[in-house]
Write a protein that holds these residues in place. Sequence first.
Motif, PDB file in Angstrom:
ATOM      1  N   VAL A  21       0.861  -1.180   0.000  1.00 57.03           N
ATOM      2  CA  VAL A  21       0.000   0.000   0.000  1.00 57.03           C
ATOM      3  C   VAL A  21       0.898   1.230   0.000  1.00 57.03           C
ATOM      4  CG1 VAL A  21      -1.667   1.339   1.329  1.00 57.03           C
ATOM      5  CG2 VAL A  21      -1.894  -1.139   1.184  1.00 57.03           C
ATOM      6  N   VAL A  22       0.676   2.125  -0.958  1.00 57.00           N
ATOM      7  CA  VAL A  22       1.410   3.379  -1.034  1.00 57.00           C
ATOM      8  C   VAL A  22       0.434   4.507  -0.699  1.00 57.00           C
ATOM      9  CG1 VAL A  22       2.757   4.932  -2.475  1.00 57.00           C
ATOM     10  CG2 VAL A  22       2.975   2.459  -2.766  1.00 57.00           C
ATOM     11  N   ILE A  23       0.762   5.282   0.331  1.00 59.64           N
ATOM     12  CA  ILE A  23      -0.083   6.393   0.757  1.00 59.64           C
ATOM     13  C   ILE A  23       0.615   7.698   0.397  1.00 59.64           C
ATOM     14  CG2 ILE A  23      -1.191   7.533   2.715  1.00 59.64           C
ATOM     15  CD1 ILE A  23      -1.147   4.755   4.116  1.00 59.64           C
ATOM     16  N   PRO A  24       0.107   8.423  -0.592  1.00 57.21           N
ATOM     17  CA  PRO A  24       0.703   9.719  -0.915  1.00 57.21           C
ATOM     18  C   PRO A  24       0.214  10.767   0.083  1.00 57.21           C
ATOM     19  CG  PRO A  24      -1.076   9.223  -2.444  1.00 57.21           C
ATOM     20  CD  PRO A  24      -0.944   8.046  -1.508  1.00 57.21           C
ATOM     21  N   ALA A  25       1.145  11.517   0.652  1.00 55.30           N
ATOM     22  CA  ALA A  25       0.779  12.504   1.672  1.00 55.30           C
ATOM     23  C   ALA A  25       1.548  13.795   1.408  1.00 55.30           C
ATOM     24  CB  ALA A  25       1.080  11.955   3.054  1.00 55.30           C
ATOM     25  N   ARG A  26       0.999  14.620   0.554  1.00 52.70           N
ATOM     26  CA  ARG A  26       1.648  15.894   0.236  1.00 52.70           C
ATOM     27  C   ARG A  26       1.612  16.825   1.439  1.00 52.70           C
ATOM     28  NH1 ARG A  26      -1.158  18.646  -4.332  1.00 52.70           N
ATOM     29  NH2 ARG A  26       0.327  20.233  -3.726  1.00 52.70           N
ATOM     30  N   GLY A  27       2.659  17.623   1.569  1.00 52.66           N
ATOM     31  CA  GLY A  27       2.692  18.625   2.629  1.00 52.66           C
ATOM     32  C   GLY A  27       1.894  19.854   2.244  1.00 52.66           C
ATOM     33  N   GLY A  28       1.884  20.163   0.964  1.00 48.37           N
ATOM     34  CA  GLY A  28       1.158  21.334   0.481  1.00 48.37           C
ATOM     35  C   GLY A  28      -0.200  20.952  -0.080  1.00 48.37           C
ATOM     36  N   SER A  29      -1.095  21.882  -0.037  1.00 44.93           N
ATOM     37  CA  SER A  29      -2.436  21.687  -0.574  1.00 44.93           C
ATOM     38  C   SER A  29      -2.998  23.054  -0.922  1.00 44.93           C
ATOM     39  CB  SER A  29      -3.341  21.005   0.454  1.00 44.93           C
ATOM     40  OG  SER A  29      -4.665  20.935  -0.011  1.00 44.93           O
ATOM     41  N   LYS A  30      -3.823  23.116  -1.929  1.00 42.79           N
ATOM     42  CA  LYS A  30      -4.410  24.396  -2.308  1.00 42.79           C
ATOM     43  C   LYS A  30      -5.412  24.891  -1.270  1.00 42.79           C
ATOM     44  CE  LYS A  30      -3.879  23.954  -7.261  1.00 42.79           C
ATOM     45  NZ  LYS A  30      -4.556  23.933  -8.559  1.00 42.79           N
ATOM     46  N   ARG A  31      -6.155  23.994  -0.679  1.00 41.60           N
ATOM     47  CA  ARG A  31      -7.227  24.407   0.237  1.00 41.60           C
ATOM     48  C   ARG A  31      -6.815  24.341   1.700  1.00 41.60           C
ATOM     49  NH1 ARG A  31     -12.388  21.681  -2.757  1.00 41.60           N
ATOM     50  NH2 ARG A  31     -12.157  22.894  -4.649  1.00 41.60           N
ATOM     51  N   ILE A  32      -6.316  23.190   2.140  1.00 39.79           N
ATOM     52  CA  ILE A  32      -5.963  23.019   3.550  1.00 39.79           C
ATOM     53  C   ILE A  32      -4.485  22.641   3.624  1.00 39.79           C
ATOM     54  CG2 ILE A  32      -6.420  21.763   5.687  1.00 39.79           C
ATOM     55  CD1 ILE A  32      -9.218  21.144   4.563  1.00 39.79           C
ATOM     56  N   ARG A  33      -3.659  23.588   4.018  1.00 41.41           N
ATOM     57  CA  ARG A  33      -2.224  23.346   4.096  1.00 41.41           C
ATOM     58  C   ARG A  33      -1.898  22.324   5.179  1.00 41.41           C
ATOM     59  NH1 ARG A  33       0.827  25.246   0.481  1.00 41.41           N
ATOM     60  NH2 ARG A  33       2.595  25.202   1.870  1.00 41.41           N
ATOM     61  N   ARG A  34      -1.037  21.392   4.839  1.00 41.69           N
ATOM     62  CA  ARG A  34      -0.538  20.369   5.762  1.00 41.69           C
ATOM     63  C   ARG A  34      -1.658  19.596   6.455  1.00 41.69           C
ATOM     64  NH1 ARG A  34       4.432  22.609   8.845  1.00 41.69           N
ATOM     65  NH2 ARG A  34       5.042  20.467   8.633  1.00 41.69           N
TER      66      ARG A  34
ATOM     67  N   VAL B  49       3.317  -1.203   4.120  1.00 43.89           N
ATOM     68  CA  VAL B  49       2.717   0.115   3.929  1.00 43.89           C
ATOM     69  C   VAL B  49       3.850   1.128   3.766  1.00 43.89           C
ATOM     70  CG1 VAL B  49       1.249   1.908   4.936  1.00 43.89           C
ATOM     71  CG2 VAL B  49       0.732  -0.512   5.333  1.00 43.89           C
ATOM     72  N   VAL B  50       3.751   1.970   2.737  1.00 47.12           N
ATOM     73  CA  VAL B  50       4.742   3.009   2.484  1.00 47.12           C
ATOM     74  C   VAL B  50       4.017   4.341   2.377  1.00 47.12           C
ATOM     75  CG1 VAL B  50       6.454   3.870   0.838  1.00 47.12           C
ATOM     76  CG2 VAL B  50       6.266   1.426   1.256  1.00 47.12           C
ATOM     77  N   VAL B  51       4.548   5.351   3.075  1.00 42.31           N
ATOM     78  CA  VAL B  51       4.010   6.702   2.959  1.00 42.31           C
ATOM     79  C   VAL B  51       4.997   7.516   2.139  1.00 42.31           C
ATOM     80  CG1 VAL B  51       3.322   8.793   4.190  1.00 42.31           C
ATOM     81  CG2 VAL B  51       2.784   6.547   5.146  1.00 42.31           C
ATOM     82  N   SER B  52       4.508   8.134   1.083  1.00 39.89           N
ATOM     83  CA  SER B  52       5.334   8.965   0.218  1.00 39.89           C
ATOM     84  C   SER B  52       5.004  10.433   0.480  1.00 39.89           C
ATOM     85  CB  SER B  52       5.048   8.616  -1.244  1.00 39.89           C
ATOM     86  OG  SER B  52       5.713   9.509  -2.095  1.00 39.89           O
ATOM     87  N   THR B  53       6.033  11.221   0.862  1.00 33.89           N
ATOM     88  CA  THR B  53       5.807  12.624   1.156  1.00 33.89           C
ATOM     89  C   THR B  53       7.077  13.426   0.920  1.00 33.89           C
ATOM     90  OG1 THR B  53       5.026  14.209   2.798  1.00 33.89           O
ATOM     91  CG2 THR B  53       6.334  12.377   3.607  1.00 33.89           C
ATOM     92  N   GLU B  54       6.910  14.709   0.645  1.00 34.82           N
ATOM     93  CA  GLU B  54       8.056  15.609   0.501  1.00 34.82           C
ATOM     94  C   GLU B  54       8.231  16.456   1.755  1.00 34.82           C
ATOM     95  OE1 GLU B  54       4.856  18.508  -0.090  1.00 34.82           O
ATOM     96  OE2 GLU B  54       5.077  16.373  -0.379  1.00 34.82           O
ATOM     97  N   ASP B  55       7.314  16.313   2.703  1.00 33.43           N
ATOM     98  CA  ASP B  55       7.310  17.128   3.910  1.00 33.43           C
ATOM     99  C   ASP B  55       7.988  16.388   5.065  1.00 33.43           C
ATOM    100  OD1 ASP B  55       6.461  19.402   5.518  1.00 33.43           O
ATOM    101  OD2 ASP B  55       4.989  18.040   6.403  1.00 33.43           O
ATOM    102  N   PRO B  56       9.073  16.952   5.630  1.00 31.88           N
ATOM    103  CA  PRO B  56       9.786  16.271   6.718  1.00 31.88           C
ATOM    104  C   PRO B  56       8.925  16.018   7.963  1.00 31.88           C
ATOM    105  CG  PRO B  56      11.074  18.121   5.890  1.00 31.88           C
ATOM    106  CD  PRO B  56       9.733  18.191   5.233  1.00 31.88           C
ATOM    107  N   GLU B  57       8.058  16.942   8.308  1.00 35.15           N
ATOM    108  CA  GLU B  57       7.221  16.758   9.497  1.00 35.15           C
ATOM    109  C   GLU B  57       6.193  15.640   9.290  1.00 35.15           C
ATOM    110  OE1 GLU B  57       4.694  19.299  12.790  1.00 35.15           O
ATOM    111  OE2 GLU B  57       5.401  20.304  10.992  1.00 35.15           O
ATOM    112  N   THR B  58       5.609  15.584   8.110  1.00 37.26           N
ATOM    113  CA  THR B  58       4.673  14.499   7.785  1.00 37.26           C
ATOM    114  C   THR B  58       5.399  13.159   7.835  1.00 37.26           C
ATOM    115  OG1 THR B  58       3.359  15.960   6.382  1.00 37.26           O
ATOM    116  CG2 THR B  58       3.064  13.605   6.059  1.00 37.26           C
TER     117      THR B  58
END
Length: 66
Positions: free
Chosen positions: A9-22, A50-59
Amino acid sequence: MFNNNKILVVIPARGGSKRIRRKNIRLLADKPLIYYAINIAKSSQYVDDVVVSTEDPETSKIAEKF
C-alpha cells in the motif's frame, strides 16, 4: 498476501495543498489525519507492507511513528 501476491500500500501525503495546508498532520479526534490511512492499511489481512510517500519532513516523522 492475496492469491500468492504480496500487497504493497502506497499512501501519498503531500505537505502542500491548495485548500488546507498540511492537512495530513492536522488532528482529527486527537490523532493526525495520516494516522487513519496508515492504521486501516496495516489492519488489513491482505496488506504486506505500507509506504508513505511525502516531501514534507514533518509528515514523514509523524508517519514513521505509526
